[in-house]
Design a protein around this motif. Sequence first.
Motif, PDB file in Angstrom:
ATOM      1  N   ILE A   1      -3.214  -2.714   8.755  1.00  0.00           N
ATOM      2  CA  ILE A   1      -4.263  -1.781   8.816  1.00  0.00           C
ATOM      3  C   ILE A   1      -4.081  -0.496   9.456  1.00  0.00           C
ATOM      4  O   ILE A   1      -4.350   0.641   9.082  1.00  0.00           O
ATOM      5  CB  ILE A   1      -5.711  -2.357   9.111  1.00  0.00           C
ATOM      6  N   GLN A   2      -3.671  -0.748  10.798  1.00  0.00           N
ATOM      7  CA  GLN A   2      -3.455   0.371  11.750  1.00  0.00           C
ATOM      8  C   GLN A   2      -2.478   1.413  10.916  1.00  0.00           C
ATOM      9  O   GLN A   2      -2.573   2.622  11.354  1.00  0.00           O
ATOM     10  CB  GLN A   2      -2.865  -0.294  13.017  1.00  0.00           C
ATOM     11  N   ALA A   3      -1.402   0.826  10.454  1.00  0.00           N
ATOM     12  CA  ALA A   3      -0.335   1.511   9.774  1.00  0.00           C
ATOM     13  C   ALA A   3      -0.517   2.176   8.286  1.00  0.00           C
ATOM     14  O   ALA A   3      -0.081   2.828   7.825  1.00  0.00           O
ATOM     15  CB  ALA A   3       0.932   0.815   9.571  1.00  0.00           C
ATOM     16  N   LYS A   4      -2.022   1.846   7.948  1.00  0.00           N
ATOM     17  CA  LYS A   4      -2.293   2.182   6.622  1.00  0.00           C
ATOM     18  C   LYS A   4      -1.394   1.759   5.608  1.00  0.00           C
ATOM     19  O   LYS A   4      -1.171   2.416   4.720  1.00  0.00           O
ATOM     20  CB  LYS A   4      -2.749   3.601   6.505  1.00  0.00           C
ATOM     21  N   ASP A   5      -0.926   0.635   5.774  1.00  0.00           N
ATOM     22  CA  ASP A   5       0.078   0.048   4.855  1.00  0.00           C
ATOM     23  C   ASP A   5      -0.603  -0.692   3.834  1.00  0.00           C
ATOM     24  O   ASP A   5      -0.796  -1.851   3.917  1.00  0.00           O
ATOM     25  CB  ASP A   5       1.136  -0.601   5.609  1.00  0.00           C
ATOM     26  N   PHE A   6      -1.251  -0.206   2.806  1.00  0.00           N
ATOM     27  CA  PHE A   6      -1.980  -0.772   1.716  1.00  0.00           C
ATOM     28  C   PHE A   6      -1.278  -1.971   1.136  1.00  0.00           C
ATOM     29  O   PHE A   6      -1.968  -3.250   1.197  1.00  0.00           O
ATOM     30  CB  PHE A   6      -2.515   0.232   0.792  1.00  0.00           C
ATOM     31  N   VAL A   7      -0.189  -1.885   0.756  1.00  0.00           N
ATOM     32  CA  VAL A   7       0.706  -3.217   0.039  1.00  0.00           C
ATOM     33  C   VAL A   7       0.530  -4.395   0.825  1.00  0.00           C
ATOM     34  O   VAL A   7       0.268  -5.614   0.467  1.00  0.00           O
ATOM     35  CB  VAL A   7       1.895  -2.738  -0.539  1.00  0.00           C
TER      36      VAL A   7
ATOM     37  N   GLU B   1     -12.691 -17.674 -15.955  1.00  0.00           N
ATOM     38  CA  GLU B   1     -12.736 -16.316 -15.814  1.00  0.00           C
ATOM     39  C   GLU B   1     -12.179 -15.759 -14.518  1.00  0.00           C
ATOM     40  O   GLU B   1     -11.467 -14.864 -14.524  1.00  0.00           O
ATOM     41  CB  GLU B   1     -14.115 -15.905 -16.080  1.00  0.00           C
ATOM     42  N   THR B   2     -12.374 -16.631 -13.600  1.00  0.00           N
ATOM     43  CA  THR B   2     -11.798 -16.186 -12.257  1.00  0.00           C
ATOM     44  C   THR B   2     -10.285 -16.265 -12.331  1.00  0.00           C
ATOM     45  O   THR B   2      -9.566 -15.193 -12.055  1.00  0.00           O
ATOM     46  CB  THR B   2     -12.171 -17.374 -11.041  1.00  0.00           C
ATOM     47  N   LEU B   3      -9.644 -17.385 -12.835  1.00  0.00           N
ATOM     48  CA  LEU B   3      -8.258 -17.560 -13.102  1.00  0.00           C
ATOM     49  C   LEU B   3      -7.757 -16.498 -13.892  1.00  0.00           C
ATOM     50  O   LEU B   3      -6.561 -15.987 -13.879  1.00  0.00           O
ATOM     51  CB  LEU B   3      -8.186 -19.033 -13.738  1.00  0.00           C
ATOM     52  N   ALA B   4      -8.425 -16.084 -15.144  1.00  0.00           N
ATOM     53  CA  ALA B   4      -8.073 -14.986 -16.079  1.00  0.00           C
ATOM     54  C   ALA B   4      -7.904 -14.009 -15.400  1.00  0.00           C
ATOM     55  O   ALA B   4      -7.068 -13.162 -15.532  1.00  0.00           O
ATOM     56  CB  ALA B   4      -9.003 -15.214 -17.077  1.00  0.00           C
ATOM     57  N   ILE B   5      -8.758 -13.498 -14.493  1.00  0.00           N
ATOM     58  CA  ILE B   5      -8.697 -12.208 -13.792  1.00  0.00           C
ATOM     59  C   ILE B   5      -7.434 -12.226 -12.575  1.00  0.00           C
ATOM     60  O   ILE B   5      -6.896 -11.348 -12.613  1.00  0.00           O
ATOM     61  CB  ILE B   5     -10.197 -11.798 -13.037  1.00  0.00           C
ATOM     62  N   ILE B   6      -7.259 -13.404 -12.125  1.00  0.00           N
ATOM     63  CA  ILE B   6      -6.286 -13.391 -11.089  1.00  0.00           C
ATOM     64  C   ILE B   6      -5.019 -13.221 -11.823  1.00  0.00           C
ATOM     65  O   ILE B   6      -4.226 -12.299 -11.567  1.00  0.00           O
ATOM     66  CB  ILE B   6      -6.046 -14.975 -10.480  1.00  0.00           C
ATOM     67  N   HIS B   7      -4.691 -13.727 -13.182  1.00  0.00           N
ATOM     68  CA  HIS B   7      -3.360 -13.408 -13.858  1.00  0.00           C
ATOM     69  C   HIS B   7      -3.537 -11.797 -14.161  1.00  0.00           C
ATOM     70  O   HIS B   7      -2.323 -11.233 -14.377  1.00  0.00           O
ATOM     71  CB  HIS B   7      -3.464 -14.256 -15.173  1.00  0.00           C
TER      72      HIS B   7
ATOM     73  N   LEU C   1      -1.057  -6.467 -13.714  1.00  0.00           N
ATOM     74  CA  LEU C   1      -1.306  -5.225 -13.224  1.00  0.00           C
ATOM     75  C   LEU C   1      -0.164  -4.856 -12.245  1.00  0.00           C
ATOM     76  O   LEU C   1       0.391  -3.920 -12.308  1.00  0.00           O
ATOM     77  CB  LEU C   1      -2.767  -4.791 -12.826  1.00  0.00           C
ATOM     78  N   ARG C   2       0.053  -5.627 -11.221  1.00  0.00           N
ATOM     79  CA  ARG C   2       0.874  -5.215 -10.344  1.00  0.00           C
ATOM     80  C   ARG C   2       2.169  -5.139 -10.612  1.00  0.00           C
ATOM     81  O   ARG C   2       3.119  -4.285 -10.485  1.00  0.00           O
ATOM     82  CB  ARG C   2       0.825  -6.371  -9.310  1.00  0.00           C
ATOM     83  N   GLN C   3       2.519  -6.025 -11.537  1.00  0.00           N
ATOM     84  CA  GLN C   3       3.939  -5.883 -12.344  1.00  0.00           C
ATOM     85  C   GLN C   3       3.953  -4.750 -13.314  1.00  0.00           C
ATOM     86  O   GLN C   3       5.158  -4.202 -12.930  1.00  0.00           O
ATOM     87  CB  GLN C   3       4.094  -7.287 -13.315  1.00  0.00           C
ATOM     88  N   GLN C   4       2.674  -4.161 -13.706  1.00  0.00           N
ATOM     89  CA  GLN C   4       2.815  -2.906 -14.214  1.00  0.00           C
ATOM     90  C   GLN C   4       2.901  -1.745 -13.416  1.00  0.00           C
ATOM     91  O   GLN C   4       3.114  -0.581 -13.639  1.00  0.00           O
ATOM     92  CB  GLN C   4       1.665  -2.600 -15.301  1.00  0.00           C
ATOM     93  N   GLY C   5       3.061  -2.058 -12.246  1.00  0.00           N
ATOM     94  CA  GLY C   5       2.909  -1.140 -11.039  1.00  0.00           C
ATOM     95  C   GLY C   5       1.880  -0.452 -10.486  1.00  0.00           C
ATOM     96  O   GLY C   5       1.653   0.629  -9.649  1.00  0.00           O
ATOM     97  N   VAL C   6       0.503  -1.045 -10.761  1.00  0.00           N
ATOM     98  CA  VAL C   6      -0.829  -0.805 -10.142  1.00  0.00           C
ATOM     99  C   VAL C   6      -0.797  -1.761  -8.894  1.00  0.00           C
ATOM    100  O   VAL C   6      -1.140  -2.828  -9.069  1.00  0.00           O
ATOM    101  CB  VAL C   6      -1.837  -1.129 -11.220  1.00  0.00           C
ATOM    102  N   PRO C   7      -0.876  -1.081  -7.824  1.00  0.00           N
ATOM    103  CA  PRO C   7      -0.897  -1.884  -6.563  1.00  0.00           C
ATOM    104  C   PRO C   7      -2.753  -2.208  -6.401  1.00  0.00           C
ATOM    105  O   PRO C   7      -3.631  -1.482  -6.207  1.00  0.00           O
ATOM    106  CB  PRO C   7      -0.749  -0.946  -5.067  1.00  0.00           C
ATOM    107  N   VAL C   8      -2.952  -3.389  -6.683  1.00  0.00           N
ATOM    108  CA  VAL C   8      -4.367  -4.020  -6.539  1.00  0.00           C
ATOM    109  C   VAL C   8      -4.221  -5.511  -5.970  1.00  0.00           C
ATOM    110  O   VAL C   8      -3.140  -6.223  -6.685  1.00  0.00           O
ATOM    111  CB  VAL C   8      -5.180  -3.705  -7.888  1.00  0.00           C
ATOM    112  N   TYR C   9      -5.044  -5.926  -5.195  1.00  0.00           N
ATOM    113  CA  TYR C   9      -5.075  -7.135  -4.578  1.00  0.00           C
ATOM    114  C   TYR C   9      -6.390  -7.494  -4.726  1.00  0.00           C
ATOM    115  O   TYR C   9      -7.514  -6.895  -4.648  1.00  0.00           O
ATOM    116  CB  TYR C   9      -4.529  -7.182  -3.251  1.00  0.00           C
TER     117      TYR C   9
END
Length: 331
Positions: free
Chosen positions: A241-247, A277-283, A288-296
């Motif tokens: 967080i201090q380094a603003k390293d989002f990934v 639905e929780t599990l579907a969204i996790i997948h 999305l991350r594999q497509q290059g969108v950084p989201v956690y």
Amino acid sequence: VNPVDIVQLILQNKSLEPQKKMGEGRASTNIALIKYWGKKDERLRIPTNSSLSVALPDKSTLTKITLSDKNHNEVILNGKALDVASPFANRLSIYLDYFRSTSTMYFKINTEVNFPVAAGLASSASGFAALVLALNDFFAWQLTKKELSILARLGSGSACRSLWSGFVEWHAGSKDDGMDSYAEQLDITWPELCAGVIVCEAKAKKINSTIAMQHTMSTSPFFNDWVSQSNKDLMQIKEAIQAKDFVLMGEIAEANAMMMHASCIAARPAILYWQPETLAIIHKIQALRQQGVPVYLTIDAGANLVLFFIQDEKQAIIKALPKAEILQLQI
Ligand code: DP6
């Protein structure tokens, strides 16, 4: 030591006579990136590990307190009077007992919550924080934020983090009386950081956090590992967080939430909060991350998810996850 002793220690000889007709308090809920899951002391709500959260300013509770003319405490939630025996009213009433100066004095609590109550979006966090602020106003105590944080903790652990905006750390502390177990804000600004909520289940969860964490602690073989990993996660996420390293921040937060849920699933019998639905969204998020969108993601004790991403990805997130409600973090 019991909660009343702690209240007396904090209030010293401050008044338990209302100083105005109505006290008022508002607090936002918070979502933990490093979870609080397990108690060293059940009654005082002292946690087994320190935790770290982000305030969700769009999701808040407004609480007004007055004296009641009935011979019991009254709780009105979103305009509806609750049955005194309902779990929520009962929990509030036990807490309010710490602050009643005479056996005939009762409170009327009017509380408005603008998000699903008890659906794993930590409504108890904003609820008890708002209540403590309302009490502080009603009795004109002028307590410090640290003192208010300890009082809020006695109502619900996660509430001690709900008195601040932005990133907040709750120090587990080491004292038996919990006087060093309180939250504080991290000094950081990060306006590009965004969050989104995906509600998969708006009704009350089957097992509340208090009971679920107790059960995990006493039956999950993963519990000790959870505590030690969380301590490491906390140190590392603070650096990220201090380094603003989002990934790095996202990876640690998501892994920490997964481990909390893994410890619940390993409890006997298992506690499983996720819905299909929780599990579907996790997948979907993994894809999305594999497509290059950084989201956690992170998930509290329920089926709903909270996503984290950077402003630039907002359109991609809305497109891929149209159900997500985008929140303003104001960090
Ligand atoms: C999964 O604060 O609701 O949201 O102290 O028993 O009231 P009590 O528990 P509570 O637990 C919150 C658990 C969590 C993780 C977190 O917010 O850190």
